[in-house]
Design an enzyme around this catalytic site. Structure first.
Site, PDB file in Angstrom:
ATOM      1  CB  SER A  45      -0.888   0.021   1.244  1.00  0.00           C
ATOM      2  OG  SER A  45      -1.551   1.262   1.346  1.00  0.00           O
ATOM      3  CE1 TYR A  71      -3.866  -2.247   4.841  1.00  0.00           C
ATOM      4  CE2 TYR A  71      -3.203   0.017   4.390  1.00  0.00           C
ATOM      5  CZ  TYR A  71      -3.626  -1.217   3.935  1.00  0.00           C
ATOM      6  OH  TYR A  71      -3.810  -1.427   2.591  1.00  0.00           O
TER       7      TYR A  71
END
Ligand code: NAP
Length: 250
Positions: free
Chosen positions: A144, A158
């Site tokens: 990501s 995350y």
């Protein structure tokens, strides 16, 4: 000779489902995993079967080593070969500051996003490495852009779980480069999928799109096309690369 086979984790929805369909369109047979949504996974399998490719969906929690082993055993028995792994399954959690994180939240995040990706990569290497009698292959990790940006006040956990996957990509790429395996990662930005709703922010893409240089969110298809290129024979000298797919949001 059998078709090439790609295993895509989290192939029932979003980026994983788009990758499964694009890979099938490019001639791959597809083994996809899902966690809870068998109906969505079966719908992807049906679309692939209608394209004339072999496909199968298997339930496997990326937080459970035993279920990961079982998933790869299905590849062995039902497909008889493995040429590519797309480590796509992943989760976010609700927006919190680091000061609010519980240890349970952190353990779940890293178990699924990081350890799950490591274990799948291990199983793939064991099967694909020419050092083990395999015929090589490709691994793509779905990281990501959060790993670059840090995701403050959203989910630093995350972002860190994906940062670890980026480092794994770099190290493993060098470890297995001479064993016929290429390892790359894509780093998507704001992509229109259900993951945002699962983190309690269904309007996240619309809310943040104005801050993206291209002024829009991306589509799952825009990420899938890069993944399918990275597992294809069109990228034979590309390994250890982290490719941003984020509309310039860097
Ligand atoms: P999504 O629409 O929420 O789909 C997630 C997929 O992962 C589903 O197939 C889901 O299965 C599966 N999954 C969830 N938890 C799992 C678990 N514990 N074990 C096994 N599978 C599990 O997500 P997405 O947006 O397509 O995201 C795919 C990947 O891209 C993730 O790694 C995510 O971090 C990354 N990413 C997404 C964005 C974005 O903006 N969308 C941006 C950057 C990176 P079920 O359908 O059965 O629940």
């Amino acid at each position: 000779m059998k078709n090439k086979v790609v295993l895509i984790t989290g192939g029932s929805r979003g980026i994983g489902a788009a990758t499964a369909l694009q890979a099938a369109a490019a001639g791959w047979d597809v083994l996809l995993s899902f966690h809870t949504d068998q109906t969505a996974a079966d719908a992807v399998v049906l679309q692939i079967t209608e394209m004339g490719r072999h496909a199968m969906a298997i339930q496997a929690d990326m937080g459970c080593e035993e279920q990961i082993r079982r998933l790869f055993a299905v590849a062995d028995v039902q497909f008889g070969r493995l040429d590519a792994l797309v480590n796509n399954a992943g989760i976010v959690d609700t927006a919190q500051t680091l000061a609010e994180f519980s240890s349970q939240r952190l353990e779940r995040m890293f178990r699924i996003n990081t350890i799950g990706a490591f274990l799948c990569a291990r199983e793939a290497v064991l099967r694909m490495s020419t050092a083990n009698g395999g015929h090589g292959g490709a691994i793509v990790n779905v990281s990501s852009i959060a790993a670059r940006l840090g995701a403050p006040r959203q989910y630093v956990d995350y972002a860190a779980s994906k940062g670890a996957v980026d480092v794994m990509t770099l190290g493993l790429a060098k470890e297995v480069a001479a064993e016929g395996i290429r390892v790359n990662a894509v780093r998507p930005g704001l992509i229109e999928t259900d993951i945002h709703a699962s983190g309690g922010q269904p309007d996240r893409v619309q809310r943040l799109a104005a801050g993206v240089p291209m002024k829009r969110g991306g589509t799952a298809l825009e990420v899938a096309n890069a993944i399918v290129w990275l597992i294809s024979d069109e990228s034979p000298y590309t390994t250890g690369s982290l490719i941003e797919i984020s509309g310039g949001n860097l």
